[in-house]
Design a protein around this motif. Structure first.
Motif, PDB file in Angstrom:
ATOM      1  N   TYR A   1       0.844  -1.198   0.000  1.00 40.11           N
ATOM      2  CA  TYR A   1       0.000   0.000   0.000  1.00 40.11           C
ATOM      3  C   TYR A   1       0.875   1.242   0.000  1.00 40.11           C
ATOM      4  O   TYR A   1       1.621   1.488   0.937  1.00 40.11           O
ATOM      5  CB  TYR A   1      -0.922  -0.006   1.212  1.00 40.11           C
ATOM      6  CG  TYR A   1      -1.706   1.282   1.399  1.00 40.11           C
ATOM      7  CD1 TYR A   1      -2.688   1.660   0.488  1.00 40.11           C
ATOM      8  CD2 TYR A   1      -1.464   2.119   2.480  1.00 40.11           C
ATOM      9  CE1 TYR A   1      -3.406   2.825   0.654  1.00 40.11           C
ATOM     10  CE2 TYR A   1      -2.177   3.294   2.659  1.00 40.11           C
ATOM     11  CZ  TYR A   1      -3.149   3.639   1.741  1.00 40.11           C
ATOM     12  OH  TYR A   1      -3.858   4.813   1.912  1.00 40.11           O
TER      13      TYR A   1
ATOM     14  N   GLU B   1      -8.533  -7.236   0.380  1.00 42.97           N
ATOM     15  CA  GLU B   1      -7.608  -7.076  -0.744  1.00 42.97           C
ATOM     16  C   GLU B   1      -8.226  -6.154  -1.792  1.00 42.97           C
ATOM     17  O   GLU B   1      -8.691  -6.600  -2.838  1.00 42.97           O
ATOM     18  CB  GLU B   1      -7.275  -8.435  -1.369  1.00 42.97           C
ATOM     19  CG  GLU B   1      -6.414  -9.326  -0.493  1.00 42.97           C
ATOM     20  CD  GLU B   1      -5.921 -10.564  -1.231  1.00 42.97           C
ATOM     21  OE1 GLU B   1      -6.122 -10.635  -2.462  1.00 42.97           O
ATOM     22  OE2 GLU B   1      -5.329 -11.442  -0.584  1.00 42.97           O
TER      23      GLU B   1
ATOM     24  N   ARG C   1      -2.905  -5.603   0.265  1.00 43.95           N
ATOM     25  CA  ARG C   1      -3.605  -6.413   1.271  1.00 43.95           C
ATOM     26  C   ARG C   1      -3.525  -5.757   2.647  1.00 43.95           C
ATOM     27  O   ARG C   1      -2.497  -5.207   3.024  1.00 43.95           O
ATOM     28  CB  ARG C   1      -2.972  -7.807   1.353  1.00 43.95           C
ATOM     29  CG  ARG C   1      -3.731  -8.811   2.195  1.00 43.95           C
ATOM     30  CD  ARG C   1      -2.989 -10.149   2.231  1.00 43.95           C
ATOM     31  NE  ARG C   1      -1.780 -10.040   3.034  1.00 43.95           N
ATOM     32  CZ  ARG C   1      -1.757 -10.249   4.360  1.00 43.95           C
ATOM     33  NH1 ARG C   1      -2.867 -10.586   5.007  1.00 43.95           N
ATOM     34  NH2 ARG C   1      -0.627 -10.131   5.038  1.00 43.95           N
TER      35      ARG C   1
ATOM     36  N   PRO D   1      -1.031  -8.516  -4.599  1.00 46.21           N
ATOM     37  CA  PRO D   1      -2.158  -7.657  -4.231  1.00 46.21           C
ATOM     38  C   PRO D   1      -1.778  -6.615  -3.187  1.00 46.21           C
ATOM     39  O   PRO D   1      -0.785  -6.753  -2.478  1.00 46.21           O
ATOM     40  CB  PRO D   1      -3.158  -8.646  -3.645  1.00 46.21           C
ATOM     41  CG  PRO D   1      -2.302  -9.707  -3.017  1.00 46.21           C
ATOM     42  CD  PRO D   1      -1.108  -9.830  -3.937  1.00 46.21           C
TER      43      PRO D   1
ATOM     44  N   LYS E   1      -0.811   1.472  -5.225  1.00 47.10           N
ATOM     45  CA  LYS E   1      -0.023   0.249  -5.086  1.00 47.10           C
ATOM     46  C   LYS E   1       1.461   0.584  -5.093  1.00 47.10           C
ATOM     47  O   LYS E   1       1.921   1.424  -5.871  1.00 47.10           O
ATOM     48  CB  LYS E   1      -0.347  -0.718  -6.237  1.00 47.10           C
ATOM     49  CG  LYS E   1       0.235  -2.105  -6.090  1.00 47.10           C
ATOM     50  CD  LYS E   1      -0.294  -3.015  -7.190  1.00 47.10           C
ATOM     51  CE  LYS E   1       0.222  -4.434  -7.052  1.00 47.10           C
ATOM     52  NZ  LYS E   1      -0.331  -5.345  -8.075  1.00 47.10           N
TER      53      LYS E   1
ATOM     54  N   SER F   1      -8.436  -3.477  -4.858  1.00 44.72           N
ATOM     55  CA  SER F   1      -7.655  -3.168  -6.059  1.00 44.72           C
ATOM     56  C   SER F   1      -8.330  -1.997  -6.766  1.00 44.72           C
ATOM     57  O   SER F   1      -9.488  -1.669  -6.493  1.00 44.72           O
ATOM     58  CB  SER F   1      -7.576  -4.382  -6.987  1.00 44.72           C
ATOM     59  OG  SER F   1      -8.869  -4.826  -7.349  1.00 44.72           O
ATOM     60  N   THR F   2      -7.598  -1.361  -7.661  1.00 46.45           N
ATOM     61  CA  THR F   2      -8.128  -0.182  -8.347  1.00 46.45           C
ATOM     62  C   THR F   2      -8.183  -0.410  -9.846  1.00 46.45           C
ATOM     63  O   THR F   2      -7.423  -1.201 -10.412  1.00 46.45           O
ATOM     64  CB  THR F   2      -7.268   1.054  -8.054  1.00 46.45           C
ATOM     65  OG1 THR F   2      -5.924   0.818  -8.501  1.00 46.45           O
ATOM     66  CG2 THR F   2      -7.256   1.377  -6.566  1.00 46.45           C
ATOM     67  N   ARG F   3      -9.105   0.297 -10.456  1.00 45.89           N
ATOM     68  CA  ARG F   3      -9.193   0.348 -11.918  1.00 45.89           C
ATOM     69  C   ARG F   3      -9.514   1.785 -12.271  1.00 45.89           C
ATOM     70  O   ARG F   3     -10.556   2.314 -11.858  1.00 45.89           O
ATOM     71  CB  ARG F   3     -10.262  -0.593 -12.452  1.00 45.89           C
ATOM     72  CG  ARG F   3     -10.337  -0.598 -14.000  1.00 45.89           C
ATOM     73  CD  ARG F   3     -11.457  -1.477 -14.530  1.00 45.89           C
ATOM     74  NE  ARG F   3     -11.256  -2.866 -14.142  1.00 45.89           N
ATOM     75  CZ  ARG F   3     -12.163  -3.589 -13.487  1.00 45.89           C
ATOM     76  NH1 ARG F   3     -13.313  -3.040 -13.122  1.00 45.89           N
ATOM     77  NH2 ARG F   3     -11.915  -4.842 -13.170  1.00 45.89           N
TER      78      ARG F   3
END
Length: 375
Positions: free
Chosen positions: A10, A90, A77, A75, A66, A92-94
């Motif tokens: 992170y 966990e 986490r 990942p 990230k 995540s990005t888009r």
């Protein structure tokens, strides 16, 4: 009770493995990730209540979410454990946002009590499907469980962390607090006069909080401070303090900076309820060494009484010296280790450390150096 935090990949935090309880000191060079580490607790607090999407928007967005060294298949986490309960997520990005739903799990002992799987609109609670709705995963789980039992400490830990940085210090000193009904200190400290006034004039159970803060200031500044009072003008709450030898009061905008910083720190600790987590950034600013010593002692007494976890991010050798006898409560953010922060008695031989004052070791860059020694 304390907490155990795990973070992977992170932002600036590559690998975090941190178990803290009681009053702790967090030290490290500038840019080592101390602020990011403490802000994780607030990020997770918001995520549990409002979901990761809103939490991410409030904590810097998706840019650099990230860690730059993480591989594509690694990942981001998070895991937080308190007692026998453990929560894992966990996200995540888009693009600019979080991929919903975020995979999450709640484990008590060895049993998975609740789980949110990727791509599923509902979550599983003891194998029964439940609709998630707009609230966060843990909020939905807690509503669905009539007797929280072992989950209470975990939920209290997740719901409570506040990272006090007192960003509004100078604005507070100049302009006072805004009138309101607040009974808990905000992270920037701007509402401190309102909170203290409401503790005095509000519900009876708040009165001891005010008395603890006032008595704490008397201990930290025995020749300077005796009492406070407040005045409301329009939408502003102002404060003034009295010295121990009487005379006219001094407006807080003319008060020594250290007095106001100690007031903010004491109010932050008094705002904490049983089993909660409180993080304060550089509470030593403006304080005489005597006041620092008394402040840490007061924090320890209250932490023990109310099972608080108090983390002090510091660069103060004087404050560090208050941990000479508690090496296992000092944590170091020092690049080059497999995981951070490193507990001091695992960083250096504790028998060797006992020969020195921790503040001296920090000053001469033996621990947490800003400039690593040449090898």
């Amino acid at each position: 009770m304390g907490f155990e935090l795990e973070v992977d990949n992170y932002r600036a935090l590559r690998r975090i493995r941190w178990k803290a309880n009681g009053v702790c000191a967090l030290v490290g060079p500038n840019g080592s990730g101390k602020t990011t580490l403490l802000s994780v607790l607030q990020f997770l607090r918001r995520a549990t209540v409002e979901g990761f999407g809103k939490a991410l928007s409030a904590h810097g967005g998706a840019f650099l979410f990230k860690h730059w060294q993480a591989a594509a298949n690694e990942p981001v986490r998070f895991a937080l454990t308190s007692g026998v309960a453990r929560w894992e997520a966990e996200p995540s990005t888009r693009g600019p946002g979080v991929v919903e739903p975020v995979p999450e799990r709640l484990i008590v002992g060895q049993e998975v009590v609740a789980e949110q799987r990727a791509g599923e609109a509902s979550f599983r609670l003891l194998e029964e499907n439940k609709i998630l709705g707009d609230q966060g995963f843990l909020s939905a789980v807690s509503i669905s469980i009539p007797n929280l039992g072992d989950l209470y400490l975990l939920l209290a830990c997740l719901a409570s962390p506040i990272f006090y940085s007192f960003d509004a210090f100078w604005q507070l000193k100049r302009d006072g607090s805004r009138e309101g009904t607040d009974v808990k200190l905000n992270p920037d400290g701007r509402n401190v006069f309102t909170v203290l006034r409401n503790w005095i004039a509000g519900k009876r159970e708040h009165r001891p909080l005010w008395e603890w803060v006032r008595n704490g200031l008397r201990e930290c500044f025995p020749d300077l401070f005796d009492d406070l009072d407040f005045a409301v003008a329009g939408q502003t709450v102002a404060a003034q303090f009295y010295g121990p030898r009487g005379g006219d009061p001094t407006p807080m905008h003319l008060a020594p900076n250290g007095l106001l910083m100690a007031l903010l720190s004491l109010c932050a600790v008094a705002s904490g309820e049983d089993d909660e987590v409180i993080c304060i950034d550089e509470p030593e600013n403006g304080l005489h060494p005597y006041a620092i010593q008394r402040l840490v002692a007061l924090m320890r007494e209250r932490a023990e009484l109310h099972r608080l976890t108090i983390v002090l991010a510091t660069h103060s050798p004087t404050l560090l010296n208050e941990f000479n006898g508690q090496l296992d409560h000092v944590f170091i953010m020092e690049p080059g280790h497999e995981s951070l922060p490193v507990r001091l008695d695992q960083h250096q031989n504790p028998e060797w450390l006992r020969n020195f004052a921790l503040g001296d070791l920090y000053m001469n860059q033996t621990i947490a150096p800003q400039v690593p020694p040449k090898t």
